[in-house]
Scaffold this motif. Structure first.
Motif, short mmCIF file in Angstrom:
data_model
loop_
_atom_site.label_atom_id
_atom_site.label_comp_id
_atom_site.label_asym_id
_atom_site.label_seq_id
_atom_site.Cartn_x
_atom_site.Cartn_y
_atom_site.Cartn_z
N ALA A 81 -6.00 1.74 8.49
CA ALA A 81 -6.19 2.32 7.16
C ALA A 81 -4.96 3.13 6.75
O ALA A 81 -4.33 3.80 7.57
N LYS A 82 -4.65 3.06 5.47
CA LYS A 82 -3.50 3.78 4.93
C LYS A 82 -3.62 5.29 5.20
O LYS A 82 -2.62 5.94 5.51
N GLN A 83 -4.83 5.84 5.10
CA GLN A 83 -5.02 7.28 5.37
C GLN A 83 -4.69 7.63 6.82
O GLN A 83 -4.13 8.68 7.09
N ASP A 84 -5.04 6.73 7.75
CA ASP A 84 -4.68 6.97 9.15
C ASP A 84 -3.17 6.97 9.33
O ASP A 84 -2.62 7.77 10.08
N ILE A 85 -2.51 6.06 8.63
CA ILE A 85 -1.05 5.97 8.71
C ILE A 85 -0.41 7.21 8.10
O ILE A 85 0.44 7.85 8.71
N LYS A 86 -0.82 7.56 6.89
CA LYS A 86 -0.23 8.71 6.19
C LYS A 86 -0.39 10.01 6.97
O LYS A 86 0.47 10.87 6.93
N HIS A 87 -1.51 10.14 7.68
CA HIS A 87 -1.78 11.38 8.42
C HIS A 87 -1.42 11.26 9.90
O HIS A 87 -1.70 12.19 10.67
N GLY A 88 -0.81 10.14 10.28
CA GLY A 88 -0.37 9.97 11.66
C GLY A 88 -1.51 9.90 12.67
O GLY A 88 -1.33 10.21 13.84
N PHE A 108 -1.63 -3.48 8.27
CA PHE A 108 -1.53 -2.16 7.66
C PHE A 108 -2.08 -2.24 6.25
O PHE A 108 -1.46 -2.81 5.36
N GLN A 109 -3.25 -1.65 6.04
CA GLN A 109 -3.93 -1.75 4.75
C GLN A 109 -3.36 -0.77 3.73
O GLN A 109 -2.92 0.32 4.09
N GLY A 110 -3.39 -1.20 2.46
CA GLY A 110 -2.98 -0.32 1.38
C GLY A 110 -1.52 -0.44 1.01
O GLY A 110 -1.03 0.32 0.17
N TYR A 111 -0.79 -1.37 1.62
CA TYR A 111 0.63 -1.52 1.34
C TYR A 111 0.97 -2.89 0.74
O TYR A 111 2.12 -3.27 0.67
N ASP A 112 -0.06 -3.60 0.29
CA ASP A 112 0.14 -4.95 -0.24
C ASP A 112 1.10 -5.01 -1.41
O ASP A 112 1.84 -5.98 -1.57
N HIS A 113 1.11 -3.98 -2.24
CA HIS A 113 1.94 -3.99 -3.45
C HIS A 113 3.26 -3.24 -3.26
O HIS A 113 4.03 -3.11 -4.20
N ASP A 114 3.50 -2.78 -2.05
CA ASP A 114 4.76 -2.10 -1.75
C ASP A 114 5.83 -3.17 -1.55
O ASP A 114 5.66 -4.07 -0.71
N PRO A 115 6.92 -3.13 -2.30
CA PRO A 115 7.93 -4.19 -2.19
C PRO A 115 8.74 -4.14 -0.88
O PRO A 115 9.39 -5.12 -0.52
N ARG A 116 8.66 -3.04 -0.18
CA ARG A 116 9.42 -2.92 1.07
C ARG A 116 8.76 -3.72 2.19
O ARG A 116 7.56 -3.98 2.17
N TRP A 153 3.95 5.96 12.54
CA TRP A 153 2.67 5.63 13.17
C TRP A 153 2.90 4.73 14.38
O TRP A 153 2.36 4.98 15.46
N VAL A 154 3.71 3.69 14.23
CA VAL A 154 4.01 2.77 15.34
C VAL A 154 4.73 3.52 16.46
O VAL A 154 4.44 3.32 17.64
N MET A 191 4.60 -8.33 17.05
CA MET A 191 5.47 -7.77 18.08
C MET A 191 6.84 -7.42 17.49
O MET A 191 7.38 -6.34 17.75
N LEU A 192 7.38 -8.31 16.69
CA LEU A 192 8.68 -8.07 16.07
C LEU A 192 8.61 -6.89 15.11
O LEU A 192 9.50 -6.02 15.11
N ILE A 193 7.57 -6.82 14.31
CA ILE A 193 7.42 -5.71 13.36
C ILE A 193 7.32 -4.39 14.10
O ILE A 193 7.94 -3.39 13.70
N ALA A 194 6.57 -4.36 15.20
CA ALA A 194 6.46 -3.13 15.99
C ALA A 194 7.84 -2.71 16.52
O ALA A 194 8.21 -1.54 16.44
N TYR A 195 8.59 -3.67 17.03
CA TYR A 195 9.95 -3.36 17.53
C TYR A 195 10.81 -2.81 16.40
O TYR A 195 11.52 -1.82 16.58
#
Length: 161
Positions: A15-22, A49-57, A68-69, A90-94
């Motif tokens: 969840a995006k809230q879990d990510i934002k709050h670490g 990672f939910q809530g980032y679908d519209h983020d262009p990055r 978070w990772v 795996m690649l994204i985590a790295y």
């Protein structure tokens, strides 16, 4: 769970809230259960990672996801034992663990400079393979794991640089 490349995979929606709050405790509970099941989720965990679908990055460019990772890796450095190599998880985590610099972006494509950190790749492989040995994996499975991680990380890097 879903079928991907003729294998069952376990999708963890963060969840995006879990990510934002670490907050990593929900994910840690999942890993704790996986550890009790002696390798049943090896190479099967896909992070979403939910809530980032519209983020262009790209996911690995988003600072709070990177943090978070990094926090997950500090707490469970053998995480790559569980991460799926087919889905680029795996690649994204790295990429969240190393320095990534965007050098160009056009037409929905991003070109990045990525730090090739061979010490970190070695560390990732050592943590995962040591965990595999402690879990009772055979020598062949441990070598396969090391090669799977190496190929997932090094095999894709030239494509994103």
């Amino acid at each position: 769970m879903f079928n991907f490349h003729n294998k069952i995979h376990f999708v963890v929606r963060v969840a995006k809230q879990d990510i934002k709050h670490g907050r990593v405790n929900n994910f840690m509970k999942i890993l704790d259960k996986a550890e009790q099941q002696q390798g049943k989720l090896k190479n099967q965990v896909i992070l979403e990672f939910q809530g980032y679908d519209h983020d262009p990055r790209e996911v690995y460019e988003i600072p709070e996801i990177r943090k978070w990772v990094q926090k997950v890796y500090r707490q469970k450095p053998h995480i790559f034992y569980y991460l799926c190599d087919f889905s680029e998880t795996m690649l994204i985590a790295y990429l969240c663990l190393v320095e990534v610099k965007v050098v160009a972006a056009s037409g929905g494509r991003t070109k990045c400079e990525v730090e090739l950190n061979t010490d970190l790749i070695t560390e990732i492989i050592l943590y995962a393979t040591n965990y595999a040995i402690q879990s009772g994996d055979s020598y062949t499975k441990v070598i396969t794991l090391a090669n799977r991680i190496k190929n997932a990380l090094l095999g894709h890097l030239p494509q994103i640089i």
